[in-house]
Motif scaffolding. Sequence first.
Motif, PDB file in Angstrom:
ATOM      1  N   PHE A 433       0.840  -1.193   0.000  1.00  0.00           N
ATOM      2  CA  PHE A 433       0.000   0.000   0.000  1.00  0.00           C
ATOM      3  C   PHE A 433       0.879   1.249   0.000  1.00  0.00           C
ATOM      4  O   PHE A 433       2.089   1.183   0.230  1.00  0.00           O
ATOM      5  N   ALA A 434       0.252   2.398  -0.226  1.00  0.00           N
ATOM      6  CA  ALA A 434       0.995   3.655  -0.277  1.00  0.00           C
ATOM      7  C   ALA A 434       1.747   3.920   1.021  1.00  0.00           C
ATOM      8  O   ALA A 434       2.804   4.564   1.017  1.00  0.00           O
ATOM      9  N   SER A 435       1.238   3.430   2.148  1.00  0.00           N
ATOM     10  CA  SER A 435       1.924   3.639   3.422  1.00  0.00           C
ATOM     11  C   SER A 435       3.316   3.021   3.417  1.00  0.00           C
ATOM     12  O   SER A 435       4.240   3.539   4.044  1.00  0.00           O
ATOM     13  N   TYR A 436       3.477   1.919   2.713  1.00  0.00           N
ATOM     14  CA  TYR A 436       4.798   1.264   2.649  1.00  0.00           C
ATOM     15  C   TYR A 436       5.784   2.157   1.909  1.00  0.00           C
ATOM     16  O   TYR A 436       6.959   2.261   2.269  1.00  0.00           O
ATOM     17  N   ASP A 437       5.311   2.825   0.877  1.00  0.00           N
ATOM     18  CA  ASP A 437       6.163   3.755   0.133  1.00  0.00           C
ATOM     19  C   ASP A 437       6.486   4.978   0.985  1.00  0.00           C
ATOM     20  O   ASP A 437       7.601   5.504   0.936  1.00  0.00           O
ATOM     21  N   SER A 505      -1.455  -1.176  14.824  1.00  0.00           N
ATOM     22  CA  SER A 505      -1.936   0.103  14.296  1.00  0.00           C
ATOM     23  C   SER A 505      -3.174  -0.213  13.455  1.00  0.00           C
ATOM     24  O   SER A 505      -3.620  -1.363  13.396  1.00  0.00           O
ATOM     25  N   MET A 506      -3.720   0.800  12.766  1.00  0.00           N
ATOM     26  CA  MET A 506      -4.862   0.546  11.887  1.00  0.00           C
ATOM     27  C   MET A 506      -4.507   0.833  10.424  1.00  0.00           C
ATOM     28  O   MET A 506      -5.378   1.101   9.604  1.00  0.00           O
ATOM     29  N   THR A 507      -3.205   0.734  10.087  1.00  0.00           N
ATOM     30  CA  THR A 507      -2.745   1.071   8.739  1.00  0.00           C
ATOM     31  C   THR A 507      -2.371  -0.172   7.941  1.00  0.00           C
ATOM     32  O   THR A 507      -1.456  -0.900   8.330  1.00  0.00           O
ATOM     33  N   PRO A 508      -3.053  -0.432   6.822  1.00  0.00           N
ATOM     34  CA  PRO A 508      -2.674  -1.540   5.940  1.00  0.00           C
ATOM     35  C   PRO A 508      -1.235  -1.383   5.449  1.00  0.00           C
ATOM     36  O   PRO A 508      -0.797  -0.258   5.137  1.00  0.00           O
ATOM     37  N   ALA A 509      -0.507  -2.508   5.370  1.00  0.00           N
ATOM     38  CA  ALA A 509       0.892  -2.459   4.932  1.00  0.00           C
ATOM     39  C   ALA A 509       1.104  -3.198   3.618  1.00  0.00           C
ATOM     40  O   ALA A 509       1.594  -2.620   2.652  1.00  0.00           O
TER      41      ALA A 509
END
Length: 562
Positions: A433-437, A505-509
């Motif tokens: 997901f964008a969070s990984y970037d 956390s609540m953030t998809p990785a």
Amino acid sequence: MKKRENIVIIVVLVVMIIAIVGVSYAAFSFGKTGSKVNTITTGSITMTYTETDNTISLTGALPTTDKTGMVRLNPGEYFDFSISSEITGNVNINYEISAKDITDSGARKIDGSNIKLYLTKLNGDKEEALMVPETYNEESSENTYTGRPTGEMSLYTSSMNSSESNNYRLRMYVDEGYNPQGDGGNLQFTVQINVYGKAGDKYVPLTTQEILEDNEVQEEKTQMFNYASNGGYFDMSGGSQSTNPEYVTNGLYSTEDEDGTSYYYRGNVTNNNVQFGEYTSDYYVYNYSSRYFQSLASCQEYNSRCSESNRVKLASAGDKMYWKIVRVNGDGSLRLIYNGTSANPDNSDLVNSFAVGKIPYNLESNDPKYTGYTYDNGTDSFIKKEVDTWYKNTLGSSSYDSKVLGGRFCSDSSGYKPASEYGFSGMDGMNVFASYDRLGQSATGYTKENSPTLKCPVTSESYGGSYRLKAGLITADELVLGGENPGVTTDSYLNPGDSEMYYWSMTPAAFGYGNAGVWDVLEYLSYYIVDNDYAVRPVINVTTDNGFTSGDGTASSPYVIS
């Protein structure tokens, strides 16, 4: 069985125009003789409130769930209006949308505690929640910043300092908990929607003022988020961790969120402790195979063998709740993460920890949708149901609930695509997901900087997204802002250290090899498959106009919100 009686709700709506003229002075000091004329001009505000033709007029309304009431779009089920401003000069206006009960005194009335109101902001064909659905509840004090009087229900407060036009949508419905049998039918509840506004400085709660007085706001450093708050740096391509003393960062910093300037704590800070709320009765959880659930039903959902014999006490009646301030939100409210029944939990077990449970994020992991805090366009994740249950049975059933906002929460499922398209090598078969970037550039040797954000990206997925909730979880971006970093053992106030209380956390990785992964905190920031068992640390957003009643934020003298 008695026939369910109909309820008639009539909504009376009025048009109101507020015009406010203010003066702003350009203050300057000029010490030399000049050839140009310097003019001080006035600034003015014109604010208009305009209603569309559609109104809420529920005839034969029966109780409904929030899930249904929040999305109704048939004629007579919603009400649209707009607030526009024309502003010149250096002027700010604080404004507030409110609802007032004007039910005819001669009518047979349904009590406002059975009526739910829900307000959204329209952005094209999208709706942004501005509140959680709340029962009608009148404010006992006026808002001197906006001009809203007592005796009305506050729905939303904001400010404007430039010309703009915003569209809003209100829904009103009968709460699902109301039983209409035997009420005789034809009950009424009528509201008038009002808008108030006043020119003046942007409202800053006393709690925010106290925090800014107690902390010097630090300046962010270039590439700061490539490092943990202890200066730790991990390059996955080299497989080594090093420390750069120049990047030790502790204190209060600022960045922008969706509501303005947010002040966030970072690193090994010790003055962000808060005491807020208490357990009003003994509180029990269910222990099955060292996993701790909020109810017998959820424990049995995990394993049908769970029974009342698995019940254990988490807290006793009268135990105080302690929290850490994660940040001051852009709207002035405080974002708090649970820290247990002590300002210094030792995390030796659940009872003495900063957690309220230890569970899987979701019971299934074979689809990327299971990374979402909700999925399938609104189905609650397993962990969301647990957080909601804890809140409902604790703060939600106490007088403290009125201080907890329906705050912003983000489960960012945007940017889902193969890792190679982001430039990550050696991750064949992985989608991220964008969070990984944004947060995982250690995997590329930092070919670009980590860049956490407090603004929730728009997602096209049917899972995750932006929410308004009474309680949720911390985001991976907040963890990185707070001093965490992938693969780096650090000493930030958010780090559990060598503990069994690693938390979600609540953030998809990512999703790879048939398994969905969500960011979590071990002794360092990482991500794990959602059917693993990690701790649950609720996050809430609290507001108060009266400041802290005592304390200086230290563990020995926490800030107190009464």
